[in-house]
Design an enzyme around this catalytic site. Structure first.
Site, PDB file in Angstrom:
ATOM      1  N   PHE A 149       1.078 -30.084   8.663  1.00  0.00           N
ATOM      2  CA  PHE A 149       1.330 -28.872   7.879  1.00  0.00           C
ATOM      3  C   PHE A 149       1.938 -27.785   8.776  1.00  0.00           C
ATOM      4  O   PHE A 149       1.337 -26.728   9.005  1.00  0.00           O
ATOM      5  CB  PHE A 149       0.085 -28.339   7.176  1.00  0.00           C
ATOM      6  CG  PHE A 149      -1.204 -28.353   7.960  1.00  0.00           C
ATOM      7  CD1 PHE A 149      -1.223 -28.288   9.349  1.00  0.00           C
ATOM      8  CD2 PHE A 149      -2.428 -28.418   7.308  1.00  0.00           C
ATOM      9  CE1 PHE A 149      -2.411 -28.269  10.057  1.00  0.00           C
ATOM     10  CE2 PHE A 149      -3.621 -28.404   8.001  1.00  0.00           C
ATOM     11  CZ  PHE A 149      -3.611 -28.331   9.379  1.00  0.00           C
ATOM     12  N   ALA A 151       4.272 -25.504   8.458  1.00  0.00           N
ATOM     13  CA  ALA A 151       4.446 -24.145   7.934  1.00  0.00           C
ATOM     14  C   ALA A 151       3.107 -23.424   7.861  1.00  0.00           C
ATOM     15  O   ALA A 151       3.001 -22.232   8.209  1.00  0.00           O
ATOM     16  CB  ALA A 151       5.114 -24.186   6.559  1.00  0.00           C
ATOM     17  N   TYR A 152       2.076 -24.111   7.426  1.00  0.00           N
ATOM     18  CA  TYR A 152       0.732 -23.519   7.383  1.00  0.00           C
ATOM     19  C   TYR A 152       0.256 -23.145   8.774  1.00  0.00           C
ATOM     20  O   TYR A 152      -0.233 -22.023   9.009  1.00  0.00           O
ATOM     21  CB  TYR A 152      -0.238 -24.500   6.730  1.00  0.00           C
ATOM     22  CG  TYR A 152      -1.694 -24.069   6.795  1.00  0.00           C
ATOM     23  CD1 TYR A 152      -2.196 -23.122   5.915  1.00  0.00           C
ATOM     24  CD2 TYR A 152      -2.564 -24.615   7.735  1.00  0.00           C
ATOM     25  CE1 TYR A 152      -3.522 -22.725   5.970  1.00  0.00           C
ATOM     26  CE2 TYR A 152      -3.883 -24.229   7.802  1.00  0.00           C
ATOM     27  CZ  TYR A 152      -4.365 -23.288   6.910  1.00  0.00           C
ATOM     28  OH  TYR A 152      -5.684 -22.889   6.975  1.00  0.00           O
ATOM     29  N   ALA A 153       0.381 -24.071   9.724  1.00  0.00           N
ATOM     30  CA  ALA A 153      -0.085 -23.801  11.082  1.00  0.00           C
ATOM     31  C   ALA A 153       0.667 -22.625  11.703  1.00  0.00           C
ATOM     32  O   ALA A 153       0.079 -21.797  12.408  1.00  0.00           O
ATOM     33  CB  ALA A 153       0.073 -25.050  11.944  1.00  0.00           C
ATOM     34  N   LYS A 156      -0.685 -19.400  10.161  1.00  0.00           N
ATOM     35  CA  LYS A 156      -2.021 -19.077  10.650  1.00  0.00           C
ATOM     36  C   LYS A 156      -1.994 -18.622  12.104  1.00  0.00           C
ATOM     37  O   LYS A 156      -2.783 -17.759  12.509  1.00  0.00           O
ATOM     38  CB  LYS A 156      -2.952 -20.272  10.477  1.00  0.00           C
ATOM     39  CG  LYS A 156      -3.437 -20.457   9.047  1.00  0.00           C
ATOM     40  CD  LYS A 156      -4.229 -19.246   8.579  1.00  0.00           C
ATOM     41  CE  LYS A 156      -4.857 -19.413   7.231  1.00  0.00           C
ATOM     42  NZ  LYS A 156      -5.618 -18.222   6.794  1.00  0.00           N
TER      43      LYS A 156
END
Length: 245
Positions: A149, A151-153, A156
């Protein structure tokens, strides 16, 4: 369940939780309600929001946090606030080869952009009140170099930069800004979508502690950071990951 601490300074404190209808957010709403806080939350799920509100007495406004004007209007209707728990996010899995510019932007809007604009919306009320506490919820996924993931990482990891710079900008107003860094938290979403027996066993091996992490422990850290007990804590990371980095 353990006998947890009571924080007298949280009684009647005005608290906003984003993404408060499920998972870590709902557990955080419950925790503040149990402390006697004046708790409110934002979410886009009407049925889950009604359930949490009925259980806790919390006020809420339905809105999609990606719609910044709608979010700003919702906060104006509910506020002002002394505490913000900037929680809302979605860790949808995606292959790096399949990511388009449109999907990347949508992931940033879902997991990062709204966090700044929620801070921007609540900070004036905190300044007028003489102080406040902002808690941004990050993730240890990027600390551990987890894949699946990107884009998520990336979003965050940026939460930590947001925390640090806003702690400096708002500190003169006695507004504290910190990051909670959860590990793999066993919300119902995680259990339904990704918590395979093999994955859970691997997680236990990665952690120093042998027990899987329930959402309540993130909520307890949020209570501490919102309370007067944490009056000199700002610009820092508070790990709730059972030693898994």
């Amino acid at each position: 369940m353990s006998d947890f601490a009571v924080y007298p300074s949280l009684k009647a404190r005005r608290v906003l939780v984003t993404g408060g209808a499920s998972g870590i957010g709902a557990e955080t709403v419950r925790a503040f309600a149990a402390q006697g806080a004046d708790i409110a939350f934002l979410d886009r799920d009407p049925d889950a929001s009604e359930t949490v509100a009925a259980e806790t007495g919390a006020r809420f406004q339905l809105c999609d946090l990606r719609d910044i004007p709608a979010m700003q209007a919702a906060i104006k209707a509910l506020g002002p606030f002394d505490v913000l728990i900037n929680n809302a996010a979605r860790d949808d899995r995606h292959d790096w080869q399949d990511v388009t510019p449109e999907y990347w932007d949508e992931r940033m809007n879902t997991n990062l952009r709204h966090m700044f604009f929620v801070i921007q919306s609540v900070a004036p009320g905190m300044i007028e009140a003489g102080g406040g506490s902002i808690v941004n919820v990050g993730s240890n996924s990027w600390w551990e170099a987890k894949g699946g993931f990107p884009a998520y990482a990336t979003a965050k990891s940026a939460v930590h930069g947001l925390t640090r710079t806003m702690a400096r900008d708002l500190g003169r107003h006695r507004i504290r800004v910190n990051t909670i860094v959860p590990g793999w938290i066993m919300t119902e979403r995680q259990k339904d979508l990704w918590a395979t027996p093999e994955g859970l066993e691997a997680q236990k091996q990665d952690q120093c502690l042998p027990d899987l992490i329930e959402p309540v422990y993130v909520a307890r850290m949020a209570l501490f950071l919102a309370s007067d007990d944490a009056a000199m804590c700002t610009a820092s990371n508070y790990m709730v990951e059972a030693g898994s980095i």
